[in-house]
Write a protein that holds these residues in place. Sequence first.
Motif, PDB file in Angstrom:
ATOM      1  N   ASP A  67       0.862  -1.183   0.000  1.00 41.66           N
ATOM      2  CA  ASP A  67       0.000   0.000   0.000  1.00 41.66           C
ATOM      3  C   ASP A  67       0.898   1.233   0.000  1.00 41.66           C
ATOM      4  N   ILE A  68       0.622   2.154  -0.880  1.00 42.02           N
ATOM      5  CA  ILE A  68       1.494   3.315  -1.061  1.00 42.02           C
ATOM      6  C   ILE A  68       1.672   4.129   0.214  1.00 42.02           C
ATOM      7  N   ILE A  69       0.686   4.115   1.087  1.00 41.44           N
ATOM      8  CA  ILE A  69       0.776   4.900   2.317  1.00 41.44           C
ATOM      9  C   ILE A  69       1.838   4.343   3.265  1.00 41.44           C
ATOM     10  N   TYR A  70       2.178   3.070   3.095  1.00 42.40           N
ATOM     11  CA  TYR A  70       3.225   2.457   3.914  1.00 42.40           C
ATOM     12  C   TYR A  70       4.544   2.321   3.149  1.00 42.40           C
ATOM     13  N   CYS A  71       4.463   1.954   1.874  1.00 43.63           N
ATOM     14  CA  CYS A  71       5.707   1.653   1.157  1.00 43.63           C
ATOM     15  C   CYS A  71       6.559   2.902   0.951  1.00 43.63           C
ATOM     16  N   GLN A  72       5.940   4.059   0.750  1.00 45.30           N
ATOM     17  CA  GLN A  72       6.742   5.266   0.519  1.00 45.30           C
ATOM     18  C   GLN A  72       7.634   5.606   1.716  1.00 45.30           C
ATOM     19  N   PRO A  73       7.083   5.737   2.926  1.00 44.00           N
ATOM     20  CA  PRO A  73       7.973   6.058   4.051  1.00 44.00           C
ATOM     21  C   PRO A  73       8.942   4.936   4.387  1.00 44.00           C
ATOM     22  N   ILE A  74       8.519   3.674   4.224  1.00 46.10           N
ATOM     23  CA  ILE A  74       9.410   2.559   4.545  1.00 46.10           C
ATOM     24  C   ILE A  74      10.590   2.509   3.577  1.00 46.10           C
ATOM     25  N   LEU A  75      10.333   2.689   2.290  1.00 44.01           N
ATOM     26  CA  LEU A  75      11.425   2.688   1.314  1.00 44.01           C
ATOM     27  C   LEU A  75      12.388   3.846   1.556  1.00 44.01           C
ATOM     28  N   CYS A  76      11.850   4.991   1.907  1.00 47.80           N
ATOM     29  CA  CYS A  76      12.695   6.152   2.179  1.00 47.80           C
ATOM     30  C   CYS A  76      13.558   5.897   3.418  1.00 47.80           C
TER      31      CYS A  76
ATOM     32  N   LEU B  71      25.709   8.509  -5.542  1.00 45.47           N
ATOM     33  CA  LEU B  71      24.375   8.015  -5.217  1.00 45.47           C
ATOM     34  C   LEU B  71      23.561   7.975  -6.508  1.00 45.47           C
ATOM     35  N   VAL B  72      22.910   6.844  -6.758  1.00 42.43           N
ATOM     36  CA  VAL B  72      22.124   6.692  -7.985  1.00 42.43           C
ATOM     37  C   VAL B  72      20.680   6.364  -7.600  1.00 42.43           C
ATOM     38  N   PRO B  73      19.843   7.380  -7.474  1.00 43.01           N
ATOM     39  CA  PRO B  73      18.446   7.141  -7.096  1.00 43.01           C
ATOM     40  C   PRO B  73      17.561   6.933  -8.312  1.00 43.01           C
ATOM     41  N   TYR B  74      16.460   6.265  -8.073  1.00 45.12           N
ATOM     42  CA  TYR B  74      15.449   6.070  -9.107  1.00 45.12           C
ATOM     43  C   TYR B  74      14.094   6.383  -8.494  1.00 45.12           C
ATOM     44  N   SER B  75      13.386   7.353  -9.060  1.00 42.32           N
ATOM     45  CA  SER B  75      12.050   7.698  -8.596  1.00 42.32           C
ATOM     46  C   SER B  75      12.081   8.082  -7.114  1.00 42.32           C
ATOM     47  N   LEU B  76      11.343   7.362  -6.273  1.00 47.65           N
ATOM     48  CA  LEU B  76      11.257   7.676  -4.851  1.00 47.65           C
ATOM     49  C   LEU B  76      12.626   7.651  -4.165  1.00 47.65           C
ATOM     50  N   GLY B  77      13.577   6.930  -4.745  1.00 47.17           N
ATOM     51  CA  GLY B  77      14.915   6.851  -4.167  1.00 47.17           C
ATOM     52  C   GLY B  77      15.627   8.188  -4.095  1.00 47.17           C
ATOM     53  N   VAL B  78      15.111   9.188  -4.810  1.00 47.82           N
ATOM     54  CA  VAL B  78      15.689  10.527  -4.733  1.00 47.82           C
ATOM     55  C   VAL B  78      15.609  11.068  -3.302  1.00 47.82           C
ATOM     56  N   PHE B  79      14.530  10.764  -2.605  1.00 45.66           N
ATOM     57  CA  PHE B  79      14.327  11.321  -1.258  1.00 45.66           C
ATOM     58  C   PHE B  79      15.431  10.889  -0.288  1.00 45.66           C
ATOM     59  N   PRO B  80      15.671   9.587  -0.096  1.00 44.66           N
ATOM     60  CA  PRO B  80      16.770   9.213   0.803  1.00 44.66           C
ATOM     61  C   PRO B  80      18.141   9.621   0.283  1.00 44.66           C
ATOM     62  N   SER B  81      18.303   9.714  -1.037  1.00 41.57           N
ATOM     63  CA  SER B  81      19.611  10.120  -1.574  1.00 41.57           C
ATOM     64  C   SER B  81      19.928  11.565  -1.192  1.00 41.57           C
ATOM     65  N   ILE B  82      18.918  12.423  -1.185  1.00 41.21           N
ATOM     66  CA  ILE B  82      19.116  13.819  -0.790  1.00 41.21           C
ATOM     67  C   ILE B  82      19.568  13.901   0.670  1.00 41.21           C
ATOM     68  N   ALA B  83      18.997  13.032   1.506  1.00 46.53           N
ATOM     69  CA  ALA B  83      19.394  13.013   2.921  1.00 46.53           C
ATOM     70  C   ALA B  83      20.802  12.457   3.092  1.00 46.53           C
ATOM     71  N   LEU B  84      21.133  11.395   2.363  1.00 48.75           N
ATOM     72  CA  LEU B  84      22.472  10.808   2.470  1.00 48.75           C
ATOM     73  C   LEU B  84      23.548  11.774   1.980  1.00 48.75           C
TER      74      LEU B  84
END
Length: 289
Positions: free
Chosen positions: A57-66, A85-98
């Motif tokens: 469910d998108i409401i859970y997978c987005q924060p968990i993946l981040c 860092l090589v992010p794809y789609s939602l992976g941009v969010f944690p990459s910005i933090a890293l």
Amino acid sequence: MQEIIYFLPGQGAETPSLGKKLFEKFPLSFNLLNLTEKIWGFDLREIILNGSDNIYDIIYCQPILCWYGYSLGLALKEKYKIKILVPYSLGVFPSIALAEILPFEDIIKILKFNFDLVNKLDLSGKLLYVSGYPIEEAKKNLKGIYFSSINHPLSYTIGGKEEEIKEAYNFLKEKAFSLKILPSPWPIHTKILKEVSEELKKEEYLWKNLKDPTIPILSPIDISLIDNKDKGKFLLSSVISKPMFFNSICKKLKNEKIKFIEASESGFFQKIFKLHNRDIKIFEGIGEI
């Protein structure tokens, strides 16, 4: 310290119990999940520990993946030096933090802002993943739908109303190599999501802690290196409304001879590299910490 390239996937990389092993190997991830839950407003720990299918469910997978991509990245930094860092789609969010462009707490707030704003819009419909049929031919024959996540001229995602996606599926089923209707509550309506991006840029309080990156990020939008805070802001505020060109990323990195590690327990990037005929080994990060 050995150098690595760290890949951070988006939705589609989630699997039941994703993060459970990380709890055992990297205790700091507990605290980071507490912070994520506080901002997101949902119990994510139960989803992870129980191996619940609710992770899809998108409401859970987005924060968990981040959370997972960021926490695993911190764990890897104790052993390796991350070169890119090589992010794809939602992976941009944690990459910005890293990359320390923004603190992780701010990243979760921005992700939540996106999620809440998008959910106020009328985005009912479906997504259809297409492989093996030229996108230009699809555009000629399919009207009223949106093309996005363009990994390759033969690999892309289309979104539209449910009846439009059914019509597209029926048209493509004898022509495409592979079709899959994705379990998403909305299609990626590019025009509408651009409006979301513009709203995000206006929220100055979300950007007050911007800094130049400590690790370069390979932009999945135009394959340029994100090497200053303004580019980081543009990437983060645009990622939900611009197509991703995965095949170009493959070409960009094909001559790199260092170790590739991904934030996935399902071989997400490894499978995509194989799809694009790239004979590159990508290690799952959980086995490298």
